[in-house]
Design an enzyme around this catalytic site. Structure first.
Site, PDB file in Angstrom:
ATOM      1  CG  ASP A   1      -2.190   0.761   1.050  1.00  0.00           C
ATOM      2  OD1 ASP A   1      -3.264   0.140   1.043  1.00  0.00           O
ATOM      3  OD2 ASP A   1      -2.118   2.006   0.885  1.00  0.00           O
TER       4      ASP A   1
ATOM      5  CE  LYS B   1     -33.631  -8.065  11.909  1.00  0.00           C
ATOM      6  NZ  LYS B   1     -34.426  -9.019  12.666  1.00  0.00           N
TER       7      LYS B   1
ATOM      8  CB  CYS C   1     -19.822  -2.000  -1.683  1.00  0.00           C
ATOM      9  SG  CYS C   1     -18.050  -2.105  -1.400  1.00  0.00           S
TER      10      CYS C   1
HETATM   11  N1  LIG Z   1     -15.176  -3.174   1.608  1.00  0.00           N
HETATM   12  C1  LIG Z   1     -15.788  -4.254   1.169  1.00  0.00           C
HETATM   13  O1  LIG Z   1     -16.459  -4.943   1.920  1.00  0.00           O
HETATM   14  C2  LIG Z   1     -15.667  -4.688  -0.249  1.00  0.00           C
HETATM   15  C3  LIG Z   1     -15.045  -3.905  -1.203  1.00  0.00           C
HETATM   16  N2  LIG Z   1     -14.944  -4.314  -2.503  1.00  0.00           N
HETATM   17  C4  LIG Z   1     -14.232  -3.505  -3.500  1.00  0.00           C
HETATM   18  O2  LIG Z   1     -12.816  -3.685  -3.281  1.00  0.00           O
HETATM   19  C5  LIG Z   1     -12.110  -2.495  -3.587  1.00  0.00           C
HETATM   20  C6  LIG Z   1     -11.287  -2.072  -2.382  1.00  0.00           C
HETATM   21  O3  LIG Z   1     -12.181  -1.749  -1.319  1.00  0.00           O
HETATM   22  P1  LIG Z   1     -11.666  -1.535   0.166  1.00  0.00           P
HETATM   23  O4  LIG Z   1     -10.636  -2.585   0.475  1.00  0.00           O
HETATM   24  O5  LIG Z   1     -12.881  -1.415   1.005  1.00  0.00           O
HETATM   25  O6  LIG Z   1     -10.931  -0.118   0.012  1.00  0.00           O
HETATM   26  P2  LIG Z   1      -9.923   0.579   1.022  1.00  0.00           P
HETATM   27  O7  LIG Z   1     -10.031   2.039   0.790  1.00  0.00           O
HETATM   28  O8  LIG Z   1     -10.111   0.019   2.404  1.00  0.00           O
HETATM   29  O9  LIG Z   1      -8.470   0.072   0.540  1.00  0.00           O
HETATM   30  C7  LIG Z   1      -7.864   0.426  -0.663  1.00  0.00           C
HETATM   31  C8  LIG Z   1      -6.372   0.653  -0.412  1.00  0.00           C
HETATM   32  O10 LIG Z   1      -5.708   0.828  -1.659  1.00  0.00           O
HETATM   33  C9  LIG Z   1      -4.634   1.723  -1.464  1.00  0.00           C
HETATM   34  N3  LIG Z   1      -4.181   2.250  -2.757  1.00  0.00           N
HETATM   35  C10 LIG Z   1      -4.862   3.065  -3.613  1.00  0.00           C
HETATM   36  N4  LIG Z   1      -4.124   3.278  -4.727  1.00  0.00           N
HETATM   37  C11 LIG Z   1      -2.965   2.589  -4.578  1.00  0.00           C
HETATM   38  C12 LIG Z   1      -1.812   2.410  -5.387  1.00  0.00           C
HETATM   39  N5  LIG Z   1      -1.724   2.950  -6.604  1.00  0.00           N
HETATM   40  N6  LIG Z   1      -0.790   1.643  -4.914  1.00  0.00           N
HETATM   41  C13 LIG Z   1      -0.879   1.065  -3.684  1.00  0.00           C
HETATM   42  N7  LIG Z   1      -1.957   1.188  -2.878  1.00  0.00           N
HETATM   43  C14 LIG Z   1      -2.991   1.940  -3.320  1.00  0.00           C
HETATM   44  C15 LIG Z   1      -5.204   2.778  -0.543  1.00  0.00           C
HETATM   45  O11 LIG Z   1      -4.165   3.468   0.132  1.00  0.00           O
HETATM   46  C16 LIG Z   1      -6.061   1.911   0.408  1.00  0.00           C
HETATM   47  O12 LIG Z   1      -5.357   1.552   1.584  1.00  0.00           O
HETATM   48  C17 LIG Z   1     -13.176  -1.476  -4.014  1.00  0.00           C
HETATM   49  O13 LIG Z   1     -13.265  -1.506  -5.414  1.00  0.00           O
HETATM   50  C18 LIG Z   1     -14.457  -2.015  -3.400  1.00  0.00           C
HETATM   51  O14 LIG Z   1     -15.593  -1.656  -4.126  1.00  0.00           O
HETATM   52  C19 LIG Z   1     -15.428  -5.521  -2.907  1.00  0.00           C
HETATM   53  C20 LIG Z   1     -16.031  -6.364  -2.000  1.00  0.00           C
HETATM   54  C21 LIG Z   1     -16.190  -6.028  -0.601  1.00  0.00           C
HETATM   55  O1  LIG Z   2     -19.121  -5.284  -2.526  1.00  0.00           O
HETATM   56  C1  LIG Z   2     -19.111  -5.179  -1.328  1.00  0.00           C
HETATM   57  O2  LIG Z   2     -18.493  -4.350  -0.703  1.00  0.00           O
HETATM   58  C2  LIG Z   2     -19.913  -6.100  -0.467  1.00  0.00           C
HETATM   59  O3  LIG Z   2     -21.148  -5.418  -0.181  1.00  0.00           O
HETATM   60  C3  LIG Z   2     -21.989  -6.105   0.724  1.00  0.00           C
HETATM   61  O4  LIG Z   2     -21.300  -6.312   1.969  1.00  0.00           O
HETATM   62  P1  LIG Z   2     -21.210  -5.182   3.118  1.00  0.00           P
HETATM   63  O5  LIG Z   2     -21.505  -3.847   2.550  1.00  0.00           O
HETATM   64  O6  LIG Z   2     -19.916  -5.398   3.805  1.00  0.00           O
HETATM   65  O7  LIG Z   2     -22.340  -5.565   4.176  1.00  0.00           O
HETATM   66  P2  LIG Z   2     -23.836  -6.175   4.073  1.00  0.00           P
HETATM   67  O8  LIG Z   2     -23.953  -7.262   5.055  1.00  0.00           O
HETATM   68  O9  LIG Z   2     -24.221  -6.488   2.694  1.00  0.00           O
HETATM   69  O10 LIG Z   2     -24.707  -4.957   4.600  1.00  0.00           O
HETATM   70  C4  LIG Z   2     -24.863  -3.752   3.855  1.00  0.00           C
HETATM   71  C5  LIG Z   2     -25.902  -2.869   4.538  1.00  0.00           C
HETATM   72  O11 LIG Z   2     -27.204  -3.421   4.392  1.00  0.00           O
HETATM   73  C6  LIG Z   2     -27.833  -3.520   5.651  1.00  0.00           C
HETATM   74  N1  LIG Z   2     -28.753  -4.685   5.622  1.00  0.00           N
HETATM   75  C7  LIG Z   2     -28.307  -5.925   5.271  1.00  0.00           C
HETATM   76  C8  LIG Z   2     -29.164  -7.000   5.220  1.00  0.00           C
HETATM   77  C9  LIG Z   2     -30.519  -6.822   5.537  1.00  0.00           C
HETATM   78  O12 LIG Z   2     -31.349  -7.763   5.512  1.00  0.00           O
HETATM   79  N2  LIG Z   2     -30.939  -5.575   5.885  1.00  0.00           N
HETATM   80  C10 LIG Z   2     -30.095  -4.503   5.926  1.00  0.00           C
HETATM   81  O13 LIG Z   2     -30.529  -3.383   6.225  1.00  0.00           O
HETATM   82  C11 LIG Z   2     -26.681  -3.691   6.620  1.00  0.00           C
HETATM   83  O14 LIG Z   2     -27.042  -3.370   7.928  1.00  0.00           O
HETATM   84  C12 LIG Z   2     -25.672  -2.723   6.035  1.00  0.00           C
HETATM   85  O15 LIG Z   2     -25.936  -1.401   6.419  1.00  0.00           O
HETATM   86  C13 LIG Z   2     -22.328  -7.483   0.137  1.00  0.00           C
HETATM   87  O16 LIG Z   2     -23.131  -8.217   1.081  1.00  0.00           O
HETATM   88  C14 LIG Z   2     -21.070  -8.271  -0.179  1.00  0.00           C
HETATM   89  O17 LIG Z   2     -21.414  -9.504  -0.804  1.00  0.00           O
HETATM   90  C15 LIG Z   2     -20.202  -7.441  -1.121  1.00  0.00           C
HETATM   91  O18 LIG Z   2     -18.993  -8.110  -1.393  1.00  0.00           O
END
Ligand SMILES: NC(=O)C1=CN([C@@H]2O[C@H](COP(=O)(O)OP(=O)(O)OC[C@H]3O[C@@H](n4cnc5c(N)ncnc54)[C@H](O)[C@@H]3O)[C@@H](O)[C@H]2O)C=CC1
Ligand SMILES: O=C(O)[C@H]1O[C@H](OP(=O)(O)OP(=O)(O)OC[C@H]2O[C@@H](n3ccc(=O)[nH]c3=O)[C@H](O)[C@@H]2O)[C@H](O)[C@@H](O)[C@@H]1O
Length: 471
Positions: free
Chosen positions: A35, A266, A275
């Site tokens: 990072d 829910k 996301c």
């Molecule tokens: N947060 C979640 O639950 C989920 C997120 N995603 C997707 O995954 C991706 C990442 O999300 P998060 O991990 O939540 O983001 P985040 O903001 O927590 O982490 C991204 C990291 O990438 C680093 N970064 C950015 N540009 C860089 C570069 N050029 N070189 C090195 N490091 C660099 C940043 O400093 C940061 O620490 C997004 O596209 C998001 O939509 C997908 C599924 C679940």
């Molecule tokens: O792309 C992503 O970042 C991720 O987005 C969501 O995951 P996340 O946002 O971490 O959490 P969720 O459990 O999906 O909850 C999202 C929001 O919906 C709300 N929620 C969820 C379920 C429900 O029945 N009702 C409800 O209000 C939760 O409280 C929360 O605020 C998806 O569930 C993941 O599969 C996906 O990878």
């Protein structure tokens, strides 16, 4: 080919847990997570990891320094790797073309350019970030412009489906792993190499292989459909409150239809997280770009309903408190966007509290995992001078729910933390400390309303009408 050395660019909520689990499950693979953010890397190398996720510490502490490394030496890790995950942030654009809707791909592009510049050997580059459909094409163009007979690149799409709060369980036991590739001989070989990494612990039949574009679109589609279920049930919650139907009963009745299923129905104060909103807006923008206005409007409504649900909850609170909350103390229980995470991105709590402040209420906040500094940052308006001081005037961050509720006119449950359930929290004690009448608003269908009414609370639950069943 067999993958021996993995680099993950981006040590965030996705890159950190995902690649730590790969290291945990594949001792024969060296995994380096990089990072640009030194503080984040230092935290990954310390005893206090930068994100809270049940089970994450065990995984990281077990493999760190063995086959799992965290560093800011991006170039070094790229050079060594045979497979690189691009797991950087893709937030909604704040300005310029597509502002407020399109995904900002600047971080994906700069990581891709870095790979192109630094690589001296062939690499498989894996798009892990959530991106608009056909982003892999742009990455490919950048990489191919820099390829030579000795150095070639294969691009894969491998979107992540983990949810925060259950990330480690989701990664250990995923419903599916999706891997998209160009359907060329080299593309399919790269796809198989990544399948081989996952089959260290995921059954082969759960690894779905598709073309690149299906994989990219499936990620946006899955999030949009999940969020749509919440907006659907939240829309019904408004009808329930107006009619005396009970949203929990409606969800249960509908969810028993196996075609619908019981999960993700829910009702709540509205979905949050980094996301859902971002990815639906991304899909809306994509539809507009493709000149499909009806499709765009269809998905946009999911986000509009979510905003409506938050505003509706605020209006309900104000009207119940005799149409004014000026100078009243409101205790907000929970600030994270869901339980078991310290993440606050797009949390409903932020919208609600900003509205309370606008109405000149005094807000007391308690959350078991969110850092105080994060709360101040989320409630301050960017770019406005001294808003932090303004915010400090209106809010108090508390060390316990009891402290927050002391002298409060209303308690509002915003996050469904287990410790707020009536079997875990002493609601008698909360009630004793509050101004009377003591109002309680449950935005998460968390508490047993009948039990709390017996204590003396005036209880209001989303999707439920107080007179339900009796009138
Ligand atoms: N947060 C979640 O639950 C989920 C997120 N995603 C997707 O995954 C991706 C990442 O999300 P998060 O991990 O939540 O983001 P985040 O903001 O927590 O982490 C991204 C990291 O990438 C680093 N970064 C950015 N540009 C860089 C570069 N050029 N070189 C090195 N490091 C660099 C940043 O400093 C940061 O620490 C997004 O596209 C998001 O939509 C997908 C599924 C679940
Ligand atoms: O792309 C992503 O970042 C991720 O987005 C969501 O995951 P996340 O946002 O971490 O959490 P969720 O459990 O999906 O909850 C999202 C929001 O919906 C709300 N929620 C969820 C379920 C429900 O029945 N009702 C409800 O209000 C939760 O409280 C929360 O605020 C998806 O569930 C993941 O599969 C996906 O990878």
């Amino acid at each position: 080919m067999s993958v021996k050395n993995i680099c993950c660019i981006g040590a965030g909520y996705v890159g950190g847990p995902t690649c730590a689990v790969i290291a945990y499950k594949c001792h024969d693979i060296k995994v380096t997570i990089v990072d640009l953010n030194q503080a984040r890397i230092d935290a990954w190398n310390s005893d206090k990891l930068p994100i809270y996720e049940p089970g994450l510490e065990e995984v990281v502490f077990d493999r760190r320094g063995k086959n799992l490394f965290f560093t800011t030496d991006v170039d070094g890790a790229i050079s060594e790797a045979d497979l690189i995950f691009v797991s950087v942030n893709t937030p909604t654009k704040k300005s310029g073309m597509g502002a407020g809707m399109a995904a900002d791909l600047a971080y994906v592009e700069s990581a891709t350019r870095r790979i192109a510049e630094v690589s001296k050997t062939s690499k498989i580059v894996v798009e892990k970030s959530t991106v608009p459909c056909r982003t892999a094409q742009s990455m490919r163009t950048i990489l191919e412009a820099n390829s030579t007979p000795e150095v070639s690149f294969q691009i894969l799409s491998n979107p992540e489906f983990l949810a925060e709060g259950t990330a480690i369980d989701d990664l250990f036991n995923p419903d599916r792993v999706l891997i998209g590739a160009l359907q060329t001989e080299e593309g399919i070989a790269a796809q198989n190499a990544l399948v081989e990494v996952y089959t260290h612990w995921v059954p082969r039949e759960r690894c779905i292989t598709t073309n690149l574009w299906s994989s990219e679109l499936s990620k946006l589609a899955a999030n949009a459909m999940l969020a749509q279920r919440i907006s659907s049930v939240n829309a019904l919650s408004a009808i329930c409150e107006a009619t005396g139907a009970d949203v929990d009963e409606v969800s249960r009745a509908c969810g028993r239809d196996t075609r619908l299923g019981s999960k993700f129905l829910k009702a709540s104060v509205g979905f949050g997280g980094s996301c859902f909103q971002k990815d639906i807006l991304n899909l809306v923008y994509l539809s507009e770009q493709l000149n499909l206005p009806e499709v765009a409007a269809y998905w946009k409504q999911v986000v509009i309903m979510n905003e409506y649900q938050k505003k509706r909850f605020v209006r309900k609170i104000i009207s119940t408190l005799f149409n004014t909350i000026t100078n009243k103390k409101i205790a907000v229980l929970g600030f994270a966007f869901k339980k078991d995470t310290g993440d606050t991105r797009e949390s409903a709590a932020i919208t609600l509290i900003k509205d309370f402040i606008q109405e000149h209420a005094r807000v007391a906040i308690y959350d078991p995992k969110v850092e105080h500094e994060q709360i101040y940052m989320d409630l301050s308006e960017p770019g406005v001078v001294d808003t932090r001081k303004e915010v400090e005037k209106h809010i108090q961050i508390c060390a316990s729910p009891y402290e927050a509720a002391e002298g409060a006119d209303a308690v509002v449950i915003v996050t469904e933390w287990d410790e707020f359930k009536d079997e875990n929290l002493d609601y008698e004690k909360i009630y004793q400390g509050m101004n009377k009448p003591a109002f309680l608003f449950d935005g998460r269908l968390l508490i047993n309303a009948a039990k709390l009414r017996q204590i003396g609370f005036k209880v209001n639950v989303i999707g439920k009408n107080e007179l339900a069943g009796t009138a």
